[in-house]
Enzyme design. Structure first.
Site, PDB file in Angstrom:
ATOM      1  N   GLY A 346      25.685 -15.680  -4.626  1.00 45.79           N
ATOM      2  CA  GLY A 346      26.752 -15.108  -3.807  1.00 45.79           C
ATOM      3  C   GLY A 346      27.880 -16.092  -3.621  1.00 45.79           C
ATOM      4  N   GLY A 348      31.061 -16.997  -0.580  1.00 47.78           N
ATOM      5  CA  GLY A 348      31.676 -16.678   0.706  1.00 47.78           C
ATOM      6  C   GLY A 348      32.821 -17.614   0.975  1.00 47.78           C
ATOM      7  CB  VAL A 353      25.311 -18.810  -1.891  1.00 49.36           C
ATOM      8  CG1 VAL A 353      23.897 -18.982  -1.345  1.00 49.36           C
ATOM      9  CG2 VAL A 353      26.309 -18.753  -0.743  1.00 49.36           C
ATOM     10  CE  LYS A 374      40.969 -33.282  -0.869  1.00 53.45           C
ATOM     11  NZ  LYS A 374      39.833 -34.162  -0.943  1.00 53.45           N
ATOM     12  CG  ASP A 466      32.310 -14.266   9.572  1.00 56.11           C
ATOM     13  OD1 ASP A 466      32.831 -13.142   9.738  1.00 56.11           O
ATOM     14  OD2 ASP A 466      32.247 -14.837   8.472  1.00 56.11           O
TER      15      ASP A 466
HETATM   16  N1  ATP Z   1      20.129 -18.206   2.958  1.00 52.14           N
HETATM   17  C1  ATP Z   1      20.402 -17.321   1.998  1.00 52.14           C
HETATM   18  N2  ATP Z   1      19.419 -16.775   1.266  1.00 52.14           N
HETATM   19  C2  ATP Z   1      19.699 -15.878   0.298  1.00 52.14           C
HETATM   20  N3  ATP Z   1      20.937 -15.490  -0.037  1.00 52.14           N
HETATM   21  C3  ATP Z   1      21.954 -16.015   0.634  1.00 52.14           C
HETATM   22  C4  ATP Z   1      21.762 -16.952   1.693  1.00 52.14           C
HETATM   23  N4  ATP Z   1      22.949 -17.279   2.202  1.00 52.14           N
HETATM   24  C5  ATP Z   1      23.854 -16.586   1.508  1.00 52.14           C
HETATM   25  N5  ATP Z   1      23.266 -15.821   0.571  1.00 52.14           N
HETATM   26  C6  ATP Z   1      23.926 -14.920  -0.393  1.00 52.14           C
HETATM   27  O1  ATP Z   1      25.211 -15.421  -0.689  1.00 52.14           O
HETATM   28  C7  ATP Z   1      26.202 -14.495  -0.286  1.00 52.14           C
HETATM   29  C8  ATP Z   1      27.387 -15.249   0.264  1.00 52.14           C
HETATM   30  O2  ATP Z   1      26.980 -15.839   1.460  1.00 52.14           O
HETATM   31  P1  ATP Z   1      27.968 -16.590   2.425  1.00 52.14           P
HETATM   32  O3  ATP Z   1      27.289 -16.701   3.732  1.00 52.14           O
HETATM   33  O4  ATP Z   1      28.454 -17.828   1.813  1.00 52.14           O
HETATM   34  O5  ATP Z   1      29.209 -15.675   2.465  1.00 52.14           O
HETATM   35  P2  ATP Z   1      29.446 -14.341   3.245  1.00 52.14           P
HETATM   36  O6  ATP Z   1      28.649 -14.361   4.493  1.00 52.14           O
HETATM   37  O7  ATP Z   1      29.235 -13.200   2.311  1.00 52.14           O
HETATM   38  O8  ATP Z   1      30.966 -14.447   3.540  1.00 52.14           O
HETATM   39  P3  ATP Z   1      31.669 -15.432   4.603  1.00 52.14           P
HETATM   40  O9  ATP Z   1      31.480 -16.809   4.143  1.00 52.14           O
HETATM   41  O10 ATP Z   1      33.071 -14.982   4.553  1.00 52.14           O
HETATM   42  O11 ATP Z   1      31.002 -15.179   5.910  1.00 52.14           O
HETATM   43  C9  ATP Z   1      25.520 -13.598   0.730  1.00 52.14           C
HETATM   44  O12 ATP Z   1      26.110 -12.335   0.760  1.00 52.14           O
HETATM   45  C10 ATP Z   1      24.099 -13.535   0.217  1.00 52.14           C
HETATM   46  O13 ATP Z   1      23.983 -12.575  -0.809  1.00 52.14           O
END
Ligand code: ATP
Length: 616
Positions: A346, A348, A353, A374, A466
């Site tokens: 993923g 974000g 990730v 950065k 968030d």
């Molecule tokens: N601990 C985790 N275990 C499994 N998958 C994860 C985990 N954390 C994040 N992901 C995956 O990575 C994706 C991106 O996560 P991340 O938290 O970085 O961004 P987000 O929550 O989608 O967006 P934002 O950063 O804007 O809140 C998630 O939607 C999920 O599919």
């Protein structure tokens, strides 16, 4: 390293860095990698640049073999070492009372005498000085020398004059020498009297750093505090400096020059990167690379990287966090855990990730959040506080922070891996494979609310900032785990504005007006998640329709006939869905969501505790 940006270059595959904990100073002399002190092969490059530090001297002295090292320069690819001095002293106009020859042999080491930085010098009246030299241990096939003569002390050149044969003479040396024997002697085949033998009793010969020696008549005398011996010593006990070039050669060098054009890519270099290439040698056969720019760039790159990592580690509060007990990974370990960042799951606002595994008796699957942006400068104390806080949270419905890597500008965060994706994907994803039953949705709502309630009321009133379905991850049993408690806050600590970090569709209008984000703003966002659960509509749907606004309209009008119009058809078509209990349950969730948004004339979310408390 032509055209390369060392800080972006990939680490050279074949060049391992030194182990931590290696001594890097001997007395006053710095010992930078690839050099290392002692037998530990890990402290120097493949053990081939190992030096010894003799601490029976005060200050301790550094040696390569039996040769004392004065200094090491990475930039110039040089070391300065003791040069042995040969000498003689007359005891009559034609006979010598003393004649000492000396030699130096660095064959089989990374060193060669620098052609450009050294000169052969002889000092004396009536003396012939020889330099026998070669490029290997037994080879002394090259020879040169010079003659110095003076009829009397005052006939010798004046102090500071160049060595032109009047009291001293000099000659340059060729490249590719690793073995030298120096002789200060008389011309035995055609002996000449030394008319100045009483005042100019002794003579000396040595190879030394160019421009180091300044002629002084007193040097000829052999006695007194200003004599050469008093000033510089003799034999191997001198402080006359000789410059050696050093380079990685056999087993780690460029292919022969004839095989390598300017752009040829060597295959077995000590330092192979896309930006490396071999340059032709200027030191003659056998010396394949005069400290090529590629190698220099690699060492410089390594040094820079090391310094950068240390800087980031300190800036990110590494020393403090070490004491907290949090697992701190090196960049290399994170790379290993993620198998070279192979499996991206993923992306974000914080970064990408990756799924990874921490090996061991009980392997642990982790999600590695690798920052892409950065970050602006943030307070170290604040960051340390937040990471420490995250690390200490243990709640079944909060994604656990396992550790972090502090060697990057923005730290890499390592979380427990939650295998079933996000609630957003399960509800709205295009590849949706399952339908969530009402009890499962209730379970997710309750679990998420517990996480928020715990953070709001127990954990120093920690605001998430968030809350959204994408940040609610589901494990194999559909147990929700709220993620991003840390990362959203960590991002906000910088200059990023709140709106950049959070999803605007979930944002509390009160925050929009006041700019103040509180735990009640989380409650508002949680209300949107509740609506997603019962309507399976996204927070913004059908173009720019707002889910909380559209859902609340019939509730505000008390229009019972339309209140249920937006419920998810999947739920309504499930067995037993139209039962009284079932519908009342949906209505209660709907009502709660509307209250979270401050509607229905009831208490607004600004007048209540955490929505989580109520939902629970
Ligand atoms: N601990 C985790 N275990 C499994 N998958 C994860 C985990 N954390 C994040 N992901 C995956 O990575 C994706 C991106 O996560 P991340 O938290 O970085 O961004 P987000 O929550 O989608 O967006 P934002 O950063 O804007 O809140 C998630 O939607 C999920 O599919």
């Amino acid at each position: 390293a032509e055209g390369s940006n060392p800080s972006n270059a990939a680490p050279p595959a074949a060049m391992q860095g030194p182990e931590p904990g290696c001594l890097r100073k001997c007395g006053e002399v710095d010992v930078p990698y690839p050099f290392g002190i002692g037998d530990d092969a890990c402290c120097s490059w493949r053990g081939k640049f190992s030096l010894t530090c003799n601490d029976t001297f005060d200050p301790p002295r550094l040696y390569t073999g039996t040769i004392q090292v004065f200094s090491i320069s990475l930039e110039a690819g040089e070391v300065r070492v003791v040069s042995p001095v040969s000498y003689l002293c007359y005891n009559s106009p034609r006979t010598l009372g003393l004649e000492v020859h000396s030699s130096l042999n660095v064959s089989g080491t990374p060193f060669l005498l620098s052609r450009t930085r050294n000169v052969f010098t002889a000092i004396g009246c009536s003396m012939v000085a020889w330099l026998d030299a070669g490029s290997s241990g037994n080879d002394l096939s090259y020879f040169t020398g010079c003659i110095s003569y003076c009829a009397g002390f005052h006939e010798a050149g004046a102090d500071g004059e160049p060595c032109t044969g009047l009291g001293c003479c000099q000659t340059s040396i060729p490249g590719n020498l690793s073995n030298i024997a120096v002789k200060a002697t008389v011309n035995r085949s055609n002996p000449v009297d030394n008319p100045a033998w009483e005042s100019c009793r002794c003579g000396y010969a040595f190879v030394s750093e160019k421009d180091w020696y300044n002629f002084s008549r007193e040097d000829l005398t052999g006695v007194g505090k200003n004599s050469f011996i008093s000033r510089f010593g003799m034999g191997l006990e001198t402080n006359v400096p000789l410059v050696l070039d050093w380079a990685i050669r056999n087993g780690g060098s460029c292919p022969p020059p004839e095989d390598s054009g300017g752009s040829a890519k060597p295959s077995a270099l000590a330092c192979v990167s896309d930006h490396s290439f071999c340059v032709n040698a200027t030191q003659g056969p056998g010396y394949l690379s005069t400290f090529s720019s590629a190698i220099l760039a690699c060492f410089a790159w390594m040094e820079l990287r090391k310094r950068d990592k240390r800087k980031h580690f300190d800036k990110n509060g590494g020393e403090v966090l070490k004491g907290v007990g949090i697992t701190i990974f090196t960049e290399g370990q994170v790379k290993e855990i993620t198998n070279g960042y192979k499996n991206m799951v993923g992306k974000g606002a914080y970064g990408e990730v990756y799924k990874g595994t921490i090996g061991g008796a009980q392997p642990l699957q982790v999600a590695v959040k690798r920052p892409v942006a950065k970050r602006p400068e943030i307070g170290k104390d604040e960051f340390v506080k937040e990471i420490t806080f995250q690390f200490r949270i243990t709640h079944a419905n909060v994604v656990r922070l396992v550790g972090c890597c502090l060697e990057t500008d923005v730290p890499i965060l390592v979380f427990e891996f939650v295998p079933n994706g996000s609630l957003y994907d399960v509800l709205h994803g295009t590849n949706r494979t399952r339908m969530l039953s009402l009890p499962e949705r209730l379970g997710i709502a309750v679990g998420s609310a517990e996480a928020l309630s715990y953070m709001h009321s127990h954990a120093e009133h920690h605001v998430h900032g968030d809350v959204k379905s994408a940040n609610i991850l589901l494990d194999n049993n559909l147990m929700p785990k709220v993620s991003d408690f840390g990362s959203s806050k960590l991002l906000r600590m910088g200059m990023y504005s709140r709106s950049v970090v959070a999803d605007i569709s979930y944002l509390d209008p009160v925050y929009m007006k006041t700019g103040r984000f509180t735990e009640k703003s989380d409650v508002y966002s949680f209300g949107v998640v509740l609506l997603e659960l019962i309507t399976r509509k996204t927070a913004k749907y059908d173009g720019d329709k707002s889910l909380p606004i559209e859902f609340a309209k019939p509730w505000k009008r008390d229009d019972d006939g339309n209140k249920r119009g937006m419920y998810d058809s999947d739920i309504l078509s499930a067995a037993g869905a139209l039962s009284k209990v079932y519908m009342e349950c949906l209505d209660m969730i709907g009502k709660l969501a509307v209250q979270c948004h401050g509607g229905c004339g009831g208490e607004t979310h600004h007048g209540r505790g955490a929505g989580g408390a109520e939902a629970s």
